[in-house]
Design a protein around this motif. Structure first.
Motif, PDB file in Angstrom:
ATOM      1  N   GLY A  61     -14.544 -21.529  -5.161  1.00 13.49           N
ATOM      2  CA  GLY A  61     -14.351 -22.390  -4.000  1.00 13.49           C
ATOM      3  C   GLY A  61     -12.973 -22.317  -3.385  1.00 13.49           C
ATOM      4  N   GLY A  62     -12.264 -21.206  -3.594  1.00 11.75           N
ATOM      5  CA  GLY A  62     -10.922 -21.063  -3.047  1.00 11.75           C
ATOM      6  C   GLY A  62     -10.905 -20.223  -1.787  1.00 11.75           C
ATOM      7  N   ARG A  63      -9.717 -19.735  -1.451  1.00 11.07           N
ATOM      8  CA  ARG A  63      -9.552 -18.852  -0.299  1.00 11.07           C
ATOM      9  C   ARG A  63      -9.637 -17.405  -0.758  1.00 11.07           C
ATOM     10  N   ALA A  64      -9.978 -16.534   0.174  1.00 12.07           N
ATOM     11  CA  ALA A  64      -9.943 -15.104  -0.123  1.00 12.07           C
ATOM     12  C   ALA A  64      -8.510 -14.695  -0.450  1.00 12.07           C
ATOM     13  N   GLU A  65      -8.380 -13.646  -1.234  1.00 12.93           N
ATOM     14  CA  GLU A  65      -7.063 -13.167  -1.644  1.00 12.93           C
ATOM     15  C   GLU A  65      -6.204 -12.822  -0.434  1.00 12.93           C
ATOM     16  N   ALA A  66      -4.885 -13.014  -0.558  1.00 11.73           N
ATOM     17  CA  ALA A  66      -3.950 -12.620   0.498  1.00 11.73           C
ATOM     18  C   ALA A  66      -4.149 -11.151   0.831  1.00 11.73           C
ATOM     19  N   LEU A  67      -4.013 -10.820   2.103  1.00 18.33           N
ATOM     20  CA  LEU A  67      -4.378  -9.485   2.572  1.00 18.33           C
ATOM     21  C   LEU A  67      -3.624  -8.387   1.844  1.00 18.33           C
ATOM     22  N   TRP A  68      -2.312  -8.549   1.689  1.00 18.51           N
ATOM     23  CA  TRP A  68      -1.508  -7.467   1.104  1.00 18.51           C
ATOM     24  C   TRP A  68      -1.901  -7.203  -0.344  1.00 18.51           C
ATOM     25  N   LEU A  69      -2.170  -8.269  -1.113  1.00 17.45           N
ATOM     26  CA  LEU A  69      -2.537  -8.085  -2.515  1.00 17.45           C
ATOM     27  C   LEU A  69      -3.979  -7.609  -2.642  1.00 17.45           C
ATOM     28  N   ASN A  70      -4.855  -8.121  -1.791  1.00 15.13           N
ATOM     29  CA  ASN A  70      -6.247  -7.676  -1.771  1.00 15.13           C
ATOM     30  C   ASN A  70      -6.318  -6.174  -1.507  1.00 15.13           C
ATOM     31  N   GLU A  71      -5.520  -5.721  -0.553  1.00 11.59           N
ATOM     32  CA  GLU A  71      -5.535  -4.297  -0.215  1.00 11.59           C
ATOM     33  C   GLU A  71      -4.932  -3.457  -1.333  1.00 11.59           C
ATOM     34  N   GLY A  72      -3.869  -3.955  -1.948  1.00  6.39           N
ATOM     35  CA  GLY A  72      -3.293  -3.235  -3.076  1.00  6.39           C
ATOM     36  C   GLY A  72      -4.286  -3.066  -4.209  1.00  6.39           C
ATOM     37  N   MET A  73      -5.075  -4.103  -4.473  1.00  6.07           N
ATOM     38  CA  MET A  73      -6.083  -4.021  -5.530  1.00  6.07           C
ATOM     39  C   MET A  73      -7.165  -2.993  -5.186  1.00  6.07           C
ATOM     40  N   SER A  74      -7.558  -2.925  -3.918  1.00  8.63           N
ATOM     41  CA  SER A  74      -8.597  -1.965  -3.537  1.00  8.63           C
ATOM     42  C   SER A  74      -8.094  -0.529  -3.584  1.00  8.63           C
ATOM     43  N   HIS A  75      -6.838  -0.312  -3.240  1.00  9.19           N
ATOM     44  CA  HIS A  75      -6.297   1.044  -3.372  1.00  9.19           C
ATOM     45  C   HIS A  75      -6.112   1.415  -4.846  1.00  9.19           C
ATOM     46  N   TYR A  76      -5.795   0.445  -5.663  1.00 16.73           N
ATOM     47  CA  TYR A  76      -5.764   0.689  -7.105  1.00 16.73           C
ATOM     48  C   TYR A  76      -7.167   1.054  -7.602  1.00 16.73           C
ATOM     49  N   ALA A  77      -8.200   0.425  -7.027  1.00 15.94           N
ATOM     50  CA  ALA A  77      -9.581   0.767  -7.393  1.00 15.94           C
ATOM     51  C   ALA A  77      -9.887   2.228  -7.069  1.00 15.94           C
ATOM     52  N   GLU A  78      -9.362   2.729  -5.948  1.00 24.64           N
ATOM     53  CA  GLU A  78      -9.554   4.148  -5.619  1.00 24.64           C
ATOM     54  C   GLU A  78      -8.992   5.028  -6.736  1.00 24.64           C
ATOM     55  N   GLU A  79      -7.786   4.705  -7.172  1.00 23.79           N
ATOM     56  CA  GLU A  79      -7.181   5.479  -8.263  1.00 23.79           C
ATOM     57  C   GLU A  79      -8.028   5.392  -9.530  1.00 23.79           C
ATOM     58  N   LEU A  80      -8.507   4.188  -9.852  1.00 23.83           N
ATOM     59  CA  LEU A  80      -9.342   4.030 -11.042  1.00 23.83           C
ATOM     60  C   LEU A  80     -10.593   4.895 -10.959  1.00 23.83           C
ATOM     61  N   GLY A  81     -11.201   4.962  -9.769  1.00 17.43           N
ATOM     62  CA  GLY A  81     -12.377   5.810  -9.604  1.00 17.43           C
ATOM     63  C   GLY A  81     -12.062   7.264  -9.893  1.00 17.43           C
ATOM     64  N   GLY A  82     -10.912   7.727  -9.405  1.00 10.18           N
ATOM     65  CA  GLY A  82     -10.508   9.106  -9.672  1.00 10.18           C
ATOM     66  C   GLY A  82     -10.262   9.360 -11.144  1.00 10.18           C
ATOM     67  N   ARG A  83      -9.613   8.413 -11.808  1.00  9.49           N
ATOM     68  CA  ARG A  83      -9.348   8.581 -13.240  1.00  9.49           C
ATOM     69  C   ARG A  83     -10.644   8.540 -14.048  1.00  9.49           C
ATOM     70  N   ALA A  84     -11.612   7.720 -13.615  1.00  9.72           N
ATOM     71  CA  ALA A  84     -12.898   7.667 -14.315  1.00  9.72           C
ATOM     72  C   ALA A  84     -13.640   8.995 -14.182  1.00  9.72           C
ATOM     73  N   ILE A  85     -13.589   9.590 -12.996  1.00  7.82           N
ATOM     74  CA  ILE A  85     -14.226  10.896 -12.790  1.00  7.82           C
ATOM     75  C   ILE A  85     -13.545  11.955 -13.645  1.00  7.82           C
ATOM     76  N   LEU A  86     -12.220  11.929 -13.682  1.00  3.88           N
ATOM     77  CA  LEU A  86     -11.484  12.910 -14.471  1.00  3.88           C
ATOM     78  C   LEU A  86     -11.814  12.764 -15.957  1.00  3.88           C
ATOM     79  N   ALA A  87     -11.868  11.518 -16.428  1.00  2.00           N
ATOM     80  CA  ALA A  87     -12.183  11.289 -17.839  1.00  2.00           C
ATOM     81  C   ALA A  87     -13.614  11.696 -18.155  1.00  2.00           C
ATOM     82  N   GLY A  88     -14.528  11.437 -17.217  1.00  6.35           N
ATOM     83  CA  GLY A  88     -15.931  11.754 -17.451  1.00  6.35           C
ATOM     84  C   GLY A  88     -16.241  13.233 -17.441  1.00  6.35           C
TER      85      GLY A  88
END
Length: 562
Positions: free
Chosen positions: A327-354
């Motif tokens: 029931g809160g507010r959506a994450e602040a834009l700058w941190l929300n975006e940083g988390m999503s770009h970190y997700a991109e990196e995680l996807g790449g590392r998961a593919i590399l590991a797999g």
């Protein structure tokens, strides 16, 4: 009651006029006066100096060694937690400065592309919950809308898609689409009016498998679960012409395209029934003939869409965790975006590991954008805010947001395992807190201290010949090695050398000026001191030589290198 020293009304007016006509009070200038203690730092020891108590004066001691040089790294910074704060700055080591450039010119960023503006507005709508077609207070949770049938292969549904990048009062585009590939967590629907010669069934099944078995698990492990307001247990991937046509062919060629997006209204209980009432990721569609906008060949779709999915899926999870569950507010834009770009990196590392480290091509696709954006930021860090609620800015701001989240994970996760990293990032997504408060609570230390350490880590983490303290290290990237290697093996668009430059000069000759934006290290200056060299001072002020305003919480970060 009138006191005996009161002036008649006419004399009050004359006195006031005389006072107003006097010379304005000039701002207090930064200056080095007697009594400023010299810094006493050991090699590898950092400190953050508040310029207020010493009128901007920073004193460095004489080099006691007769054989070894001394070196300090200086990084000016605004550490206020309020967004969008900025100030001009000047570091002067005793040499006269040329006139400072107009500050207004330095504060003007490059205009955002239509695609970047669109992405900003989507996140702003999530923060305000001011979605198209809604006025007044949020309504009660809507009942799940009826669909034309279960989400199985061959099922046909009609979806509502935003029809304009900027005008949200326009009616949405109704898109008829057919389920072409359905898995355990993801169903891919393709626009019934898709251009010819698009992705084959095998292509779609391969994409769905990557989403279903790898990227879905990557994001939900790192950030938490998505919502399921329609009860179908699936995230819909809608590949539609409507995404391509959001950007004209000319804009697409000049400034870029929209690969895909998540729209919070689809799952927000106040408006979900007016939209698609379910978890949905919108994707561009293959169009090698450029019939909708610029050309998007099949090979590009297969390369780009997985990266966009893992990015936007974090936004979906974050919205569920912050807004729907708590029931809160959506994450602040700058941190929300940083988390999503970190997700991109995680996807790449998961593919590399797999793939046992063999699929460097897909790894490149996932991390290329992050490395490219980081290089843009490091090329001129003083022009790009970290903490910014006016939007996520351009690519350089995305770069600093990714770097900051990557640093947070490396600095504050219990260890370097995937499990420890995920435990930390779940703290950021699974909370009512947002922005700087969220970072403070997740890290357990003041936000100002965290950004001060991050600013220094950007340059010294893998500095040759120097052992950075644990708080000043990236543990998963050695950027001085990564950039030349990735330039050769991933893309020539990346710099062939480490893009963050620290200018070197003798301490008394320091002469640097520019702009500081909230959170970012504004400039990187090396102060060199020869054997037996005398002490020196550095004045830290605004561009006119006046004291910096305390409201921006200015700091001069100093680290002794040798």
């Amino acid at each position: 009651m009138v006191g005996k020293n009161a002036l008649p009304a006419g004399l009050w007016a004359a006195a006031l006029a005389a006072a107003c006509a006097g010379s304005p009070i000039a701002p207090e200038l930064a200056a080095c006066r007697s009594g400023v203690s010299a810094l006493l730092l050991s090699v590898g020891q950092p400190t953050a100096i508040d310029p207020g108590p010493t009128a901007g004066c920073v004193s460095f001691p004489a080099n006691a060694s007769t054989t070894d040089s001394a070196e300090y790294l200086l990084v000016p910074q605004v550490t206020a937690e309020a967004p969008n704060f900025r100030s001009s700055f000047k570091l002067a080591g005793g040499q006269p400065l040329t006139a400072a450039p107009p500050v207004a010119a330095l504060l003007q960023g490059a205009p955002l592309s239509p695609a970047e503006q669109f992405h900003n507005l989507l996140r702003l709508m999530e923060r305000t919950r001011a979605y198209p077609g809604v006025s007044g207070a949020p309504r009660a949770r809507a009942q799940a809308a009826l669909t034309s049938g279960p989400d199985t292969v061959g099922n046909q549904r009609v979806f509502k898609v935003l029809s304009s990048l900027t005008n949200y009062t326009l009616p949405p585009t109704n898109v008829t689409a057919i389920a072409r590939s359905v898995g355990q967590h993801v169903a891919i629907y393709v626009d019934a009016a898709a251009p010819p010669n698009g992705l084959s069934t095998q292509d779609l099944d391969t994409l769905r498998s990557v989403f279903d078995t790898l990227l879905y698990a990557t994001d939900t492990t790192a950030f938490g679960r998505e919502s399921d307001i329609d009860g179908n247990g699936l995230v819909i991937v809608l590949m539609t012409n409507a995404v391509n046509t959001l950007v004209s062919a000319s804009d697409c060629l000049a400034t870029g395209y929209i690969g895909g997006f998540f729209f919070g209204a689809d799952i927000d209980p106040s408006v979900a029934s007016m939209w698609n009432n379910g978890e949905l990721f919108y994707s561009m569609i293959a169009d090698s003939g450029a019939t909708l906008s610029c050309s998007h060949p099949n090979s590009q779709i297969k390369r780009v869409v997985p990266v966009t999915f893992v990015h936007e899926f974090q936004h979906m999870i974050s919205y569920n965790q912050h807004v729907l569950l708590r029931g809160g507010r959506a994450e602040a834009l700058w941190l929300n975006e940083g988390m999503s770009h970190y997700a991109e990196e995680l996807g790449g590392r998961a593919i590399l590991a797999g793939t046992g480290g063999l699929d460097s091509v897909r790894f490149c696709s996932h991390v290329l954008g992050d490395l490219y954006n980081a290089a843009l930021y490091w090329g001129n860090p003083g022009l790009h805010a970290l903490v910014d609620t006016g939007g996520i800015g351009g690519l350089a701001e995305r770069g600093n947001a990714w770097l900051f989240v990557r640093y947070l994970v490396d600095r504050f996760a219990a260890d370097t395992t995937i499990a420890a990293a995920a435990a930390f990032t779940r703290l950021i997504d699974q909370t009512l807190s947002t922005g700087t408060l969220n970072v403070t609570q997740a890290t357990g230390q003041a936000f100002a201290k965290t950004v001060e350490e991050w600013a220094l880590a950007n340059w010294v983490s893998d500095l040759p010949g120097f052992t950075a303290p644990p708080a000043l290290r990236y543990k998963h990237w050695a950027f001085r090695t990564v950039y030349p290697r990735m330039n050769a093996t991933c893309s020539s668009r990346l710099p062939a050398s480490f893009p963050l430059v620290a200018v070197a000069s003798a301490g008394p000759s320091i002469n640097v000026k520019g702009v500081m934006w909230t959170g970012s290290g504004a400039a990187y200056q090396r102060a060199l001191q020869g054997p037996s060299a005398a002490g020196f001072t550095v004045l830290f002020s605004d561009s006119t030589g006046a004291l910096l305003k305390a409201t921006v919480v200015p700091r001069l970060n100093v680290l002794r290198i040798r």
